[in-house]
Design a protein around this motif. Structure first.
Motif, PDB file in Angstrom:
ATOM      1  N   TYR A  91     -12.213  13.546 -15.431  1.00  0.00           N
ATOM      2  CA  TYR A  91     -13.249  13.788 -16.437  1.00  0.00           C
ATOM      3  C   TYR A  91     -14.637  13.774 -15.808  1.00  0.00           C
ATOM      4  CZ  TYR A  91     -16.007  13.415 -20.672  1.00  0.00           C
ATOM      5  OH  TYR A  91     -16.928  13.651 -21.678  1.00  0.00           O
ATOM      6  N   GLN A  92     -14.833  12.937 -14.819  1.00  0.00           N
ATOM      7  CA  GLN A  92     -16.128  12.868 -14.138  1.00  0.00           C
ATOM      8  C   GLN A  92     -16.458  14.187 -13.458  1.00  0.00           C
ATOM      9  OE1 GLN A  92     -16.406   9.766 -11.227  1.00  0.00           O
ATOM     10  NE2 GLN A  92     -18.619   9.947 -10.989  1.00  0.00           N
ATOM     11  N   GLU A  93     -15.459  14.795 -12.812  1.00  0.00           N
ATOM     12  CA  GLU A  93     -15.682  16.081 -12.155  1.00  0.00           C
ATOM     13  C   GLU A  93     -16.038  17.157 -13.172  1.00  0.00           C
ATOM     14  OE1 GLU A  93     -12.747  15.818  -8.253  1.00  0.00           O
ATOM     15  OE2 GLU A  93     -11.908  16.285 -10.225  1.00  0.00           O
ATOM     16  N   SER A  97     -19.745  19.233 -13.518  1.00  0.00           N
ATOM     17  CA  SER A  97     -19.762  20.692 -13.369  1.00  0.00           C
ATOM     18  C   SER A  97     -20.534  21.391 -14.480  1.00  0.00           C
ATOM     19  CB  SER A  97     -18.327  21.235 -13.333  1.00  0.00           C
ATOM     20  OG  SER A  97     -17.697  21.067 -14.599  1.00  0.00           O
ATOM     21  N   LEU A  98     -20.874  20.672 -15.558  1.00  0.00           N
ATOM     22  CA  LEU A  98     -21.556  21.290 -16.694  1.00  0.00           C
ATOM     23  C   LEU A  98     -23.064  21.365 -16.468  1.00  0.00           C
ATOM     24  CD1 LEU A  98     -19.726  19.626 -19.725  1.00  0.00           C
ATOM     25  CD2 LEU A  98     -19.194  21.788 -18.587  1.00  0.00           C
ATOM     26  N   ALA A  99     -23.646  22.422 -17.033  1.00  0.00           N
ATOM     27  CA  ALA A  99     -25.105  22.589 -16.958  1.00  0.00           C
ATOM     28  C   ALA A  99     -25.769  21.712 -18.014  1.00  0.00           C
ATOM     29  CB  ALA A  99     -25.470  24.052 -17.178  1.00  0.00           C
ATOM     30  N   ASN A 100     -26.999  21.333 -17.746  1.00  0.00           N
ATOM     31  CA  ASN A 100     -27.799  20.551 -18.689  1.00  0.00           C
ATOM     32  C   ASN A 100     -29.091  21.322 -18.969  1.00  0.00           C
ATOM     33  OD1 ASN A 100     -28.945  18.600 -20.265  1.00  0.00           O
ATOM     34  ND2 ASN A 100     -29.380  17.169 -18.585  1.00  0.00           N
ATOM     35  N   SER A 184     -26.195  17.969 -26.170  1.00  0.00           N
ATOM     36  CA  SER A 184     -26.716  18.948 -25.208  1.00  0.00           C
ATOM     37  C   SER A 184     -26.646  18.438 -23.777  1.00  0.00           C
ATOM     38  CB  SER A 184     -28.165  19.321 -25.553  1.00  0.00           C
ATOM     39  OG  SER A 184     -28.988  18.164 -25.551  1.00  0.00           O
ATOM     40  N   ASN A 185     -26.633  17.117 -23.613  1.00  0.00           N
ATOM     41  CA  ASN A 185     -26.568  16.512 -22.280  1.00  0.00           C
ATOM     42  C   ASN A 185     -25.137  16.063 -21.987  1.00  0.00           C
ATOM     43  OD1 ASN A 185     -26.790  15.012 -19.916  1.00  0.00           O
ATOM     44  ND2 ASN A 185     -28.748  14.105 -20.499  1.00  0.00           N
ATOM     45  N   PRO A 186     -24.481  16.636 -20.958  1.00  0.00           N
ATOM     46  CA  PRO A 186     -23.088  16.272 -20.657  1.00  0.00           C
ATOM     47  C   PRO A 186     -22.900  14.784 -20.368  1.00  0.00           C
ATOM     48  CG  PRO A 186     -23.753  18.237 -19.432  1.00  0.00           C
ATOM     49  CD  PRO A 186     -24.985  17.678 -20.050  1.00  0.00           C
ATOM     50  N   GLN A 187     -23.926  14.120 -19.853  1.00  0.00           N
ATOM     51  CA  GLN A 187     -23.802  12.707 -19.493  1.00  0.00           C
ATOM     52  C   GLN A 187     -23.610  11.807 -20.717  1.00  0.00           C
ATOM     53  OE1 GLN A 187     -23.515  11.833 -16.343  1.00  0.00           O
ATOM     54  NE2 GLN A 187     -23.881  13.938 -15.665  1.00  0.00           N
TER      55      GLN A 187
END
Length: 341
Positions: A91-93, A97-100, A184-187
């Motif tokens: 899941y971390q990978e 890999s996602l844009a922010n 909107s933020n993957p984190q």
């Protein structure tokens, strides 16, 4: 004895090596065995077999076709939606890999436990929004967080995507996806621990001239209860069974019987100019192309199905069906109407 049998490639190499004296038969055998060794990382073990990955690919190919049909008709432009890849990673990978920013939707999929993620590239999102508002959909907007109005517009896209996803998975499990949150933020989308394995379905999308990706992240923990069903054999068998199931046919028939369709009796037609239409007023008389004793056409949907006569039933207006229009007559009537237009 079986261990001493050489493969064709081993035989070819052995003959070549023996001819120049540079290698023995044991050397060739050792080299072939070394090539069969595959590196395995025990920190991130494979949770999904090749057959399960292939089944997920086929499931989301159906999803892509359904979504392609919706977008083509809704946006009235050239749309291409197809599965690019299905792979498993941590899941971390996936998050890294996602844009922010991105358009990220966290979905619940009861009766399965846990959440899945549907992430849409901002370029595709803005192209969709621009087309909905009547623009060309060139996606010239720089990546940014969606406004409140844009989020409402994208919600219609996500709702439809959830419906198509549910239909694509219907042969495996009947889940009911629902939107729990958007981000909107993957984190900020931690649905499972960083080291947990997930399967990522990457879907290539093209709306007009704009290209982008949609990612569907499904954790292993969500699919664990139905892993035995994620096989090509089960998926194909369930599809065939569902098509031939008498109960499914009966349910479909009941739904059709309760479907409402408009029934309109056409009193007649007349062609007038715009100038004449603008001068119409109260008390004006329009002469139709039907006579008092003519049968009227009864339209079901937009097709002529019956001939009828007008009258009353109690205190209500009614019609009495006098004749059923067969298929040949229906084609002739529709042909004449198209010719008049």
């Amino acid at each position: 004895m079986a261990e001493d049998v050489l493969s064709q490639s081993e035989i070819d190499k052995l003959l070549s090596a023996l001819s120049d004296g540079s290698m023995t038969a044991d050397d060739v055998k050792a080299e072939e065995e070394q090539k069969k060794v595959k590196t395995y990382d025990f920190r991130r073990p494979d949770k999904f077999s090749k057959d399960q990955i292939r089944t997920l690919f086929m499931l989301h190919e159906s999803f892509s076709r359904l979504l392609n049909t919706y977008l083509s008709t809704h946006l009235r432009t050239m749309v291409k939606v197809e599965v690019a890849s299905v792979e498993q990673l941590t899941y971390q990978e996936f998050v890294q890999s996602l844009a922010n920013p991105s358009v990220i939707s966290i979905l619940a999929v009861p009766p399965l436990k846990g959440n899945i993620i549907m992430e849409i590239n901002t370029e595709i999102a803005f192209a969709f929004i621009e087309r909905v508002f009547g623009g060309e959909g060139k996606g010239s907007v720089k990546p940014r967080v969606l406004t409140d109005i844009e989020e409402v517009v994208m919600r219609s896209f996500i709702d439809t995507a959830m419906d198509e996803l549910r239909e694509a998975w219907a042969n495996v499990i009947a889940f009911k996806p629902s939107l729990e949150a958007t981000e909107s933020n993957p984190q900020f989308t931690q649905i499972v621990p960083p080291t947990d394995m997930v399967v990522i379905v990457t879907i290539q999308m093209k709306v007009g001239e704009v290209e982008g990706m949609m990612n569907i992240c499904i954790p292993y923990l969500v699919l664990e209860p139905i892993m035995s069903k994620l096989t090509t054999t089960f998926w194909v068998a369930s599809s065939v069974t569902k098509e031939n199931d008498p109960q499914a046919v009966e349910i479909l028939q009941r739904k059709i019987e309760h479907t409402e369709v408009p029934v309109v009796v056409e009193m007649g037609r007349i062609d007038i100019s715009i100038r004449e239409f603008l001068t119409l007023g109260f008390g004006d008389v329009l002469q139709m192309d039907t006579k008092v004793d003519d049968d009227l056409k009864c339209m079901v949907g937009k097709r002529p199905k019956f001939y009828c006569r007008p009258g009353t039933s109690g205190k209500k207006m009614a019609v009495q069906i006098t004749k059923v229009i067969n298929a040949e007559e229906q084609k002739e009537i529709e042909g004449d109407e198209h010719t008049d237009e």
